[in-house]
Enzyme design. Sequence first.
Site, PDB file in Angstrom:
ATOM      1  N   GLY A 245      -5.141  -9.999 -11.893  1.00 29.50           N
ATOM      2  CA  GLY A 245      -3.911 -10.104 -12.672  1.00 29.50           C
ATOM      3  C   GLY A 245      -3.843  -9.284 -13.937  1.00 29.50           C
ATOM      4  N   GLU A 282     -10.982 -10.791  -8.865  1.00 25.06           N
ATOM      5  CA  GLU A 282     -10.081 -10.264  -7.823  1.00 25.06           C
ATOM      6  C   GLU A 282      -9.030  -9.314  -8.396  1.00 25.06           C
ATOM      7  OE1 GLU A 282      -8.144 -13.853  -6.527  1.00 25.06           O
ATOM      8  OE2 GLU A 282      -9.883 -14.615  -5.447  1.00 25.06           O
ATOM      9  N   PRO A 283      -9.423  -8.250  -9.089  1.00 24.14           N
ATOM     10  CA  PRO A 283      -8.405  -7.365  -9.654  1.00 24.14           C
ATOM     11  C   PRO A 283      -7.749  -6.501  -8.575  1.00 24.14           C
ATOM     12  CG  PRO A 283     -10.580  -6.455 -10.074  1.00 24.14           C
ATOM     13  CD  PRO A 283     -10.790  -7.778  -9.383  1.00 24.14           C
ATOM     14  N   GLY A 284      -6.474  -6.274  -8.709  1.00 24.64           N
ATOM     15  CA  GLY A 284      -5.751  -5.378  -7.804  1.00 24.64           C
ATOM     16  C   GLY A 284      -5.134  -4.240  -8.600  1.00 24.64           C
ATOM     17  N   ARG A 328       9.378  -1.836  -6.621  1.00 23.92           N
ATOM     18  CA  ARG A 328       9.223  -2.586  -7.868  1.00 23.92           C
ATOM     19  C   ARG A 328      10.468  -2.567  -8.767  1.00 23.92           C
ATOM     20  NH1 ARG A 328       6.066  -1.530 -11.464  1.00 23.92           N
ATOM     21  NH2 ARG A 328       5.520  -3.660 -11.997  1.00 23.92           N
ATOM     22  N   TYR A 332      11.832  -6.285  -9.174  1.00 23.51           N
ATOM     23  CA  TYR A 332      11.495  -6.957 -10.438  1.00 23.51           C
ATOM     24  C   TYR A 332      12.231  -6.354 -11.634  1.00 23.51           C
ATOM     25  CZ  TYR A 332       7.115  -7.696  -7.706  1.00 23.51           C
ATOM     26  OH  TYR A 332       6.177  -7.959  -6.757  1.00 23.51           O
ATOM     27  N   CYS A 361      21.578   2.729   1.013  1.00 21.55           N
ATOM     28  CA  CYS A 361      22.920   2.197   0.787  1.00 21.55           C
ATOM     29  C   CYS A 361      22.882   0.808   0.154  1.00 21.55           C
ATOM     30  CB  CYS A 361      23.678   2.180   2.107  1.00 21.55           C
ATOM     31  SG  CYS A 361      23.732   3.827   2.818  1.00 21.55           S
ATOM     32  N   GLU A 362      22.471   0.765  -1.088  1.00 19.79           N
ATOM     33  CA  GLU A 362      22.422  -0.464  -1.893  1.00 19.79           C
ATOM     34  C   GLU A 362      22.574  -0.024  -3.347  1.00 19.79           C
ATOM     35  OE1 GLU A 362      21.579  -3.711  -1.026  1.00 19.79           O
ATOM     36  OE2 GLU A 362      21.100  -3.346   1.083  1.00 19.79           O
TER      37      GLU A 362
HETATM   38  C1  LIG Z   1      -2.295 -10.460  -5.867  1.00 16.86           C
HETATM   39  C2  LIG Z   1      -3.530 -11.241  -6.080  1.00 16.86           C
HETATM   40  C3  LIG Z   1      -4.542 -10.731  -6.897  1.00 16.86           C
HETATM   41  C4  LIG Z   1      -4.447  -9.443  -7.638  1.00 16.86           C
HETATM   42  O1  LIG Z   1      -3.455  -9.415  -8.604  1.00 16.86           O
HETATM   43  P1  LIG Z   1      -3.298  -8.103  -9.532  1.00 16.86           P
HETATM   44  O2  LIG Z   1      -2.232  -8.470 -10.475  1.00 16.86           O
HETATM   45  O3  LIG Z   1      -2.913  -6.988  -8.640  1.00 16.86           O
HETATM   46  O4  LIG Z   1      -4.618  -7.868 -10.182  1.00 16.86           O
HETATM   47  C5  LIG Z   1      -5.703 -11.478  -7.010  1.00 16.86           C
HETATM   48  N1  LIG Z   1      -5.851 -12.672  -6.370  1.00 16.86           N
HETATM   49  C6  LIG Z   1      -4.882 -13.185  -5.593  1.00 16.86           C
HETATM   50  C7  LIG Z   1      -5.092 -14.479  -4.928  1.00 16.86           C
HETATM   51  C8  LIG Z   1      -3.692 -12.488  -5.423  1.00 16.86           C
HETATM   52  O5  LIG Z   1      -2.732 -13.008  -4.658  1.00 16.86           O
END
Ligand SMILES: *Cc1c(COP(=O)(O)O)cnc(C)c1O
Length: 433
Positions: A245, A282-284, A328, A332, A361-362
């Site tokens: 997150g 769990e970084p994305g 995005r 959002y 077309c939106e």
């Molecule tokens: C999406 C998600 C993440 C990663 O979130 P980021 O904001 O991209 O870092 C980590 N854990 C879980 C369970 C998620 O659904």
Amino acid sequence: MISLPGAPHLAYTQNRLTLDGMDLQALGAQYGTPLYVYSAAAMRTAAQAYLQALQGRPHLLCYAMKANSNLAVLQLFARMGLGFDIVSGGELQRVLAAGGQAAKVVFSGVGKTRAEMVLALHSGVRCFNVESEAELRVLSEVASRENLPARVSLRVNPDVDARTHPYISTGLKGNKFGVAHDRALALYAQARTLPGLQVVGIDCHIGSQITETDPYLDALDRVLDLVEAVEAQGTSIHHLDLGGGLGITYTDEQPPSAQALVGAMLQRIDARGHGHREIFLEPGRSLVGNAGVLLTEALYLKPAQADELAQGGRHFCIVDAAMNDLMRPALYEAWMGIVECVRHPADTVASQTWDVVGPVCESGDWLGRERPLAVRAGDTLAVLSAGAYGMTMASNYNTRGRAAEVMIDAGSVHLVRERETPAQLFAGERLIR
Ligand SMILES: *Cc1c(COP(=O)(O)O)cnc(C)c1O
């Protein structure tokens, strides 16, 4: 050379935008647009920051692959020793196809199907992050039937406000995610007695694009309170999964660095006497977001006439990328930087305020509003910070094939996904006889 905020791998060199030294206008011309371009070096640097912060203690860094699941991206992180946070059986198959290890996979998500559980059990995933009592029961049943123990964590909802966009906030009571904090103790007791399950940890993930440290520490305190209560009950908790997150800079956000954030969390963990536990993260977004751009060609300029302007008319720059390529902004109302790949001398093309919109077309199909750009038809623009939640959220709306993706690595450019063709789009469809 001029650097761009939040994107150290992007720079203007003699008025031409480069990523890791590669000329982006030239890449757009070579591979066509819309085109996603990623920097392998930027992704490695981002992952290294987390690994350094975790050095010297047991850990598993799981890349939350829904942010960008291209096989080459997964391969890059797998080679660095990372694991993966998955939210579907399809994502597990991608991990395996990219050479990742199931033993380093955590399986999150509120709606795992029985078929997905079977696949994950037989692959040998490290842990299921269970999000409800009903799911816990089904997992117990499936694991018992398959005669394969399921290692589980409960995803607890700490009821803290991550102070981010409501669609990407997940740690409040009103969210669908996780088990309510005050229910978790009873559910852990139940997990201990159900067959086929092995309790190994605890998990929380409070949201996305978080730019402050405090919500993390608040959630951590709530999680540690629970760990102490669960262990007092006689169930031991091996690992703490603190989710992902961490935000990135799209415009003027100033999120803590991964080092600072992880450092603050580890300090709190140690201070409370939990320093022996294995730490999962769990970084994305923060691993890939600023490592990618979306290149798009300006097709047509449609400026408003003076009389139209007076009645709320706008200047439109119509580009060949759309909401189906990058959702995005439409989803959002996210602000993403948009810049010229080639800067014209000021006396040749005047800067003007454009709404950058796509062909779909939106009316919601826009990439940026009121952006100062010196642009002519045929120019290439770059949408910045597009490495996360860009391609993975792309759709085929308006029968538009998804964009191609290239990765720059050590001075070479690799096509890591071909552009989708219309024939591929309807290959699975059938006419009625
Ligand atoms: C999406 C998600 C993440 C990663 O979130 P980021 O904001 O991209 O870092 C980590 N854990 C879980 C369970 C998620 O659904």
